[in-house]
Design an enzyme around this catalytic site. Structure first.
Site, PDB file in Angstrom:
ATOM      1  N   GLU A 108       0.832  -1.257   0.091  1.00  0.00           N
ATOM      2  CA  GLU A 108       0.026   0.025   0.015  1.00  0.00           C
ATOM      3  C   GLU A 108       0.851   1.111  -0.048  1.00  0.00           C
ATOM      4  O   GLU A 108       2.027   1.191   0.255  1.00  0.00           O
ATOM      5  CB  GLU A 108      -0.908   0.073   1.212  1.00  0.00           C
ATOM      6  CG  GLU A 108      -0.213   0.126   2.601  1.00  0.00           C
ATOM      7  CD  GLU A 108      -1.069   0.853   3.605  1.00  0.00           C
ATOM      8  OE1 GLU A 108      -1.655   1.905   3.305  1.00  0.00           O
ATOM      9  OE2 GLU A 108      -1.446   0.089   4.718  1.00  0.00           O
TER      10      GLU A 108
ATOM     11  N   LYS B 288      -3.439  -1.455  15.935  1.00  0.00           N
ATOM     12  CA  LYS B 288      -2.893  -0.631  17.100  1.00  0.00           C
ATOM     13  C   LYS B 288      -4.014  -0.621  18.014  1.00  0.00           C
ATOM     14  O   LYS B 288      -5.253  -0.443  17.744  1.00  0.00           O
ATOM     15  CB  LYS B 288      -2.441   0.778  16.603  1.00  0.00           C
ATOM     16  CG  LYS B 288      -1.342   0.663  15.590  1.00  0.00           C
ATOM     17  CD  LYS B 288      -0.565   2.171  15.547  1.00  0.00           C
ATOM     18  CE  LYS B 288       0.619   2.197  14.936  1.00  0.00           C
ATOM     19  NZ  LYS B 288       0.463   2.342  13.511  1.00  0.00           N
TER      20      LYS B 288
END
Ligand code: PSU
Ligand code: MN
Length: 310
Positions: free
Chosen positions: A26, A161
């Site tokens: 990406e 996260k």
């Protein structure tokens, strides 16, 4: 699949036509996820690691309104230098950017979309978007989860996260039928740390097994992708309390600063890096390398499976 707006670079095209392994990468991680110049260095090294592990890298972005599968080093450098001035492109941005001939850095969502258009099945990144903490009032849920529910691409990441609500993120994926596979672990890793406190149902121990699960998902005609959670190597992991304190502080600051919408994730990433004095960046880089290797090995195994079938 309409490929009118798609440019697959020659090397990627040749590999795909010959049934050789390709790994998608990406570009939001380059423009918005890391500072310059580490972002460019990391992106180029990730491509090298994919090659060293037997696959062809295809970094994905939108340039001048063209959907690009495979970038040149100059194009990667351009995205890294331009940084947050490039539009962070999620699914809803795609038609506008193409119609206007604009540039866009692809998130997990749009990288999956363009990879699928090009015929690429495996994608490596750092972390995915998910259900944000406080989503019960903000409704902030990343489009990445919806894409995993619908698009047949395997995403190799280091978990998510804890800027996110990890429990709700797993619930969402379960509801939408997305297999979440722990790589050599039964605990969801939390990006900077190997632990999160959330147990996974499946532990997979080899790239060959990962490839098999993906192939069976296709054979059964199931829609959607697979999320592989590959924990950060022990020696690069951060201290659980240090990182979580920084994340809590970053979230409190984002609320004070009135940050919302697509700005939330990049804001939190930058703030956490600032609060950990750059330690988090070093970990971030290493876990991306680790994921690139596993994705390349899995792409090789997937090609072997396809060869056996024919
Ligand atoms: N999480 C990270 N690093 C990142 C991102 C997420 O740890 O760089 C990026 C990815 O491109 C991901 C996107 O797809 O942020 C999710 O943004 P949002 O939460 O706005 O959907
Ligand atoms: Mn969001």
């Amino acid at each position: 699949m309409n490929r009118t707006y798609l440019d697959v670079n020659p090397e990627v095209n040749t590999a795909l036509a010959a049934g050789k392994p390709v790994v998608a990468l990406e570009s939001t991680i380059i423009s918005h996820g890391m500072p310059y110049p580490q972002n460019v260095e990391t992106a180029l090294h990730v491509e090298q690691l994919v090659r060293d592990n037997g696959a062809v890298p295809a970094t994905i972005a939108i340039l001048g309104g063209r959907l690009k599968a495979g970038l040149t080093p100059e194009e990667i450098a351009y995205l890294g230098q331009t940084g947050q001035a490039v539009t962070k492109a999620s699914r809803r941005d795609l038609p506008v950017l193409v119609a206007k001939g604009m540039d866009g850095a692809t998130t997990v969502t749009t990288t999956m979309m363009i990879a699928h258009m090009a015929g690429i099945s495996i994608f490596a990144t750092g972390g995915i978007g998910g259900v944000h903490r406080g989503a019960e009032t903000s409704m902030d849920i990343s489009a990445d989860l919806e894409e995993l529910a619908n698009t047949p691409v395997m995403v190799v990441c280091a978990g998510a996260k804890s800027i996110l609500d990890l429990g709700r993120t797993l619930e969402y994926l379960e509801t939408h039928g997305v297999p979440v596979l722990g790589y050599q672990t039964k605990e969801l890793p939390a990006f900077y740390t190997r632990q999160s406190g959330f147990e996974l149902d499946y532990r997979i121990d080899s790239p060959a097994e990962l490839a098999k699960v993906f192939q069976v998902q296709r054979d059964l005609g199931l829609k959607g992708g697979i999320l592989v959670a590959n924990p950060i190597p022990e020696q690069y992991a951060m201290d659980f309390h240090v990182i979580n304190q920084a994340i809590d502080e970053a979230i409190a600051q984002s609320v004070k600063d009135g940050i919302h919408g697509k700005a939330t994730t990049p804001y939190l990433l930058a703030k956490v890096k600032e609060l950990t004095g750059g330690d988090s960046l070093a970990s971030n880089i290493q876990l991306v390398y680790h994921n690139a290797k596993l994705a390349a090995q899995t792409a090789c195994e997937l090609c072997k499976l396809k060869e056996e079938k024919t």
